[in-house]
Design a protein around this motif. Structure first.
Motif, PDB file in Angstrom:
ATOM      1  N   PRO A   5      88.692  59.473  17.249  1.00 24.41           N
ATOM      2  CA  PRO A   5      89.820  59.398  18.186  1.00 24.41           C
ATOM      3  C   PRO A   5      89.385  58.490  19.432  1.00 24.41           C
ATOM      4  O   PRO A   5      90.287  57.768  19.879  1.00 24.41           O
ATOM      5  CB  PRO A   5      90.287  60.690  18.600  1.00 24.41           C
ATOM      6  N   GLU A   6      88.054  58.758  19.773  1.00 23.93           N
ATOM      7  CA  GLU A   6      88.026  58.031  21.055  1.00 23.93           C
ATOM      8  C   GLU A   6      87.806  56.564  20.762  1.00 23.93           C
ATOM      9  O   GLU A   6      88.229  55.505  21.743  1.00 23.93           O
ATOM     10  CB  GLU A   6      86.573  58.469  21.561  1.00 23.93           C
ATOM     11  N   GLU A   7      87.120  55.995  19.561  1.00 22.52           N
ATOM     12  CA  GLU A   7      87.168  54.563  19.243  1.00 22.52           C
ATOM     13  C   GLU A   7      88.363  53.981  18.934  1.00 22.52           C
ATOM     14  O   GLU A   7      88.456  53.074  19.163  1.00 22.52           O
ATOM     15  CB  GLU A   7      86.339  54.823  17.971  1.00 22.52           C
ATOM     16  N   ARG A  29      93.322  50.619  23.339  1.00 24.49           N
ATOM     17  CA  ARG A  29      93.465  50.835  24.986  1.00 24.49           C
ATOM     18  C   ARG A  29      94.385  51.942  25.446  1.00 24.49           C
ATOM     19  O   ARG A  29      95.362  51.480  26.193  1.00 24.49           O
ATOM     20  CB  ARG A  29      93.494  49.392  25.542  1.00 24.49           C
ATOM     21  N   ALA A  30      94.645  52.943  24.602  1.00 26.79           N
ATOM     22  CA  ALA A  30      95.690  54.050  24.936  1.00 26.79           C
ATOM     23  C   ALA A  30      94.788  55.119  25.685  1.00 26.79           C
ATOM     24  O   ALA A  30      93.737  55.546  25.528  1.00 26.79           O
ATOM     25  CB  ALA A  30      96.182  54.502  23.605  1.00 26.79           C
TER      26      ALA A  30
END
Length: 170
Positions: A13-15, A21-22
């Motif tokens: 999810p981080e990637e 760019r959310a």
């Protein structure tokens, strides 16, 4: 840091957020900061509602048609004796309308009901259009309900006339 995922591989999810760019969602921010917020954050975007252009056009056309009908009908039923004379000719009743006092009263009540019904229908339709809800059915239902109420107002003095009652076998 891991290399960018290839087609068919899953990104964390981080990637995914970094790629688009959310910002992180509220739960992850709360967990990362170690405190619970009193109020959840407000959404930054809202879903776009459909414009319903065809619905607007149909609704406005139906209201315009209803207004023309009201404006042409109210003067006819306001003078109920003349209306009753014309109606009796069309119904094949060879007599004179004599229930004029009751006819004048109920004709004016019917005219007011008809005009007020259109105004109420237009107000409800306008509010529904402003809220961008599906609205085309409101003028149709308003017309049916208003016409039924006005018809009751017109039938009362007609059925109170002895010539009409005797014509229909009463």
């Amino acid at each position: 840091m891991r290399p960018r995922p290839q087609y068919g591989e899953y990104a964390t999810p981080e990637e995914q957020r970094a790629a688009i760019r959310a910002p992180a969602d509220h739960e992850e921010l709360t967990a990362a900061s170690g405190y619970a917020a009193a109020h959840p954050p407000r959404p930054t975007t809202t879903a776009a509602r459909p414009s319903r252009t065809a619905d607007r056009i149909i609704t406005i056309a139906l209201l315009a048609y209803g207004l023309v009908t009201v404006l042409s009908t109210v003067p006819q039923i306001w003078d109920f004796t003349d209306f009753a004379k014309t109606w009796m000719e069309l119904a094949g009743i060879d007599a004179t309308f004599t229930n004029t006092a009751q006819g004048d009263l109920w004709g004016r009540i019917g005219a007011i009901v008809f005009a007020a019904g259109w105004v109420l229908t237009a107000v409800v339709s306008w509010r529904s259009l402003r809220a961008r809800r599906l609205t085309w059915w409101i003028p149709l239902v308003g017309a049916i309900v208003t016409f039924m109420a006005m018809t009751v107002c017109l039938v009362v003095p007609l059925l109170g006339d002895p010539a009409v009652v005797s014509h229909f076998g009463g």
